[in-house]
Design an enzyme around this catalytic site. Structure first.
Site, PDB file in Angstrom:
ATOM      1  N   ILE A  31       0.825  -1.222   0.000  1.00 16.67           N
ATOM      2  CA  ILE A  31       0.000   0.000   0.000  1.00 16.67           C
ATOM      3  C   ILE A  31       0.857   1.269   0.000  1.00 16.67           C
ATOM      4  O   ILE A  31       0.332   2.353  -0.210  1.00 16.67           O
ATOM      5  CB  ILE A  31      -0.991   0.038   1.181  1.00 16.67           C
ATOM      6  CG1 ILE A  31      -0.270   0.046   2.514  1.00 16.67           C
ATOM      7  CG2 ILE A  31      -1.981  -1.110   1.083  1.00 16.67           C
ATOM      8  CD1 ILE A  31      -1.170   0.364   3.687  1.00 16.67           C
ATOM      9  N   ASN A  86      13.246  -7.615   5.397  1.00 16.52           N
ATOM     10  CA  ASN A  86      13.648  -6.812   6.543  1.00 16.52           C
ATOM     11  C   ASN A  86      13.396  -7.628   7.812  1.00 16.52           C
ATOM     12  O   ASN A  86      12.357  -8.265   7.940  1.00 16.52           O
ATOM     13  CB  ASN A  86      12.852  -5.509   6.609  1.00 16.52           C
ATOM     14  CG  ASN A  86      13.062  -4.642   5.386  1.00 16.52           C
ATOM     15  OD1 ASN A  86      14.140  -4.618   4.813  1.00 16.52           O
ATOM     16  ND2 ASN A  86      12.027  -3.935   4.976  1.00 16.52           N
ATOM     17  N   HIS A  99       7.831 -11.316   5.747  1.00 19.79           N
ATOM     18  CA  HIS A  99       7.381 -10.966   4.404  1.00 19.79           C
ATOM     19  C   HIS A  99       8.567 -10.624   3.512  1.00 19.79           C
ATOM     20  O   HIS A  99       9.565 -10.097   3.964  1.00 19.79           O
ATOM     21  CB  HIS A  99       6.352  -9.831   4.413  1.00 19.79           C
ATOM     22  CG  HIS A  99       6.781  -8.586   5.129  1.00 19.79           C
ATOM     23  ND1 HIS A  99       6.846  -8.498   6.506  1.00 19.79           N
ATOM     24  CD2 HIS A  99       7.153  -7.371   4.658  1.00 19.79           C
ATOM     25  CE1 HIS A  99       7.232  -7.280   6.854  1.00 19.79           C
ATOM     26  NE2 HIS A  99       7.432  -6.581   5.748  1.00 19.79           N
ATOM     27  N   HIS A 101       9.699  -8.513   0.163  1.00 20.69           N
ATOM     28  CA  HIS A 101       9.366  -7.412  -0.737  1.00 20.69           C
ATOM     29  C   HIS A 101       9.930  -7.756  -2.107  1.00 20.69           C
ATOM     30  O   HIS A 101      11.116  -8.061  -2.235  1.00 20.69           O
ATOM     31  CB  HIS A 101      10.018  -6.105  -0.278  1.00 20.69           C
ATOM     32  CG  HIS A 101       9.563  -5.606   1.040  1.00 20.69           C
ATOM     33  ND1 HIS A 101       8.619  -4.607   1.171  1.00 20.69           N
ATOM     34  CD2 HIS A 101       9.931  -5.944   2.304  1.00 20.69           C
ATOM     35  CE1 HIS A 101       8.437  -4.352   2.455  1.00 20.69           C
ATOM     36  NE2 HIS A 101       9.221  -5.155   3.161  1.00 20.69           N
TER      37      HIS A 101
END
Length: 113
Positions: A31, A86, A99, A101
């Protein structure tokens, strides 16, 4: 985990632009994109971060990496892309759910950060 943002997305309680889904993972558009293409790939199982993985997660981690590569190609990133994980506060992790990216659509500079 009931208060985890990404677990709520997996469960359908929070809407997201879903780009890929299988039995182990979900991918959706970030987002707050940091590149023309910025997709998050998350395990459906709650794992807080890379620091919380063990040898038992090896198959899941490989699956996430393969899914990220597939998504990159589906998003038209044939010229290249970056996959970032991260971990922890100093690593820039802002959601306590593992997660990946997938970033692309422009040249990536080095060093990052």
């Amino acid at each position: 985990m009931s208060d985890c943002l990404f677990c709520k997305i997996v469960a359908g309680g929070i809407p997201a632009k879903r780009l890929y889904e299988d039995e182990l993972c979900l991918a959706f558009a970030d987002i707050s994109p940091q590149a023309p293409v910025h997709v998050l790939v998350i395990p459906k199982e709650h794992v807080a971060s890379m620091a919380h993985t063990t040898a038992e997660h090896a198959g899941l981690l490989g699956h996430l990496a393969a899914a990220a590569a597939r998504i990159a190609l589906e998003q038209g990133l044939e010229k290249g892309y970056r996959i970032v994980i991260n971990t922890g506060e100093d690593g820039g992790q802002t959601v306590d759910h593992l997660h990946l990216h997938v970033l692309g659509g422009r040249p990536m500079g080095w060093p990052p950060g």
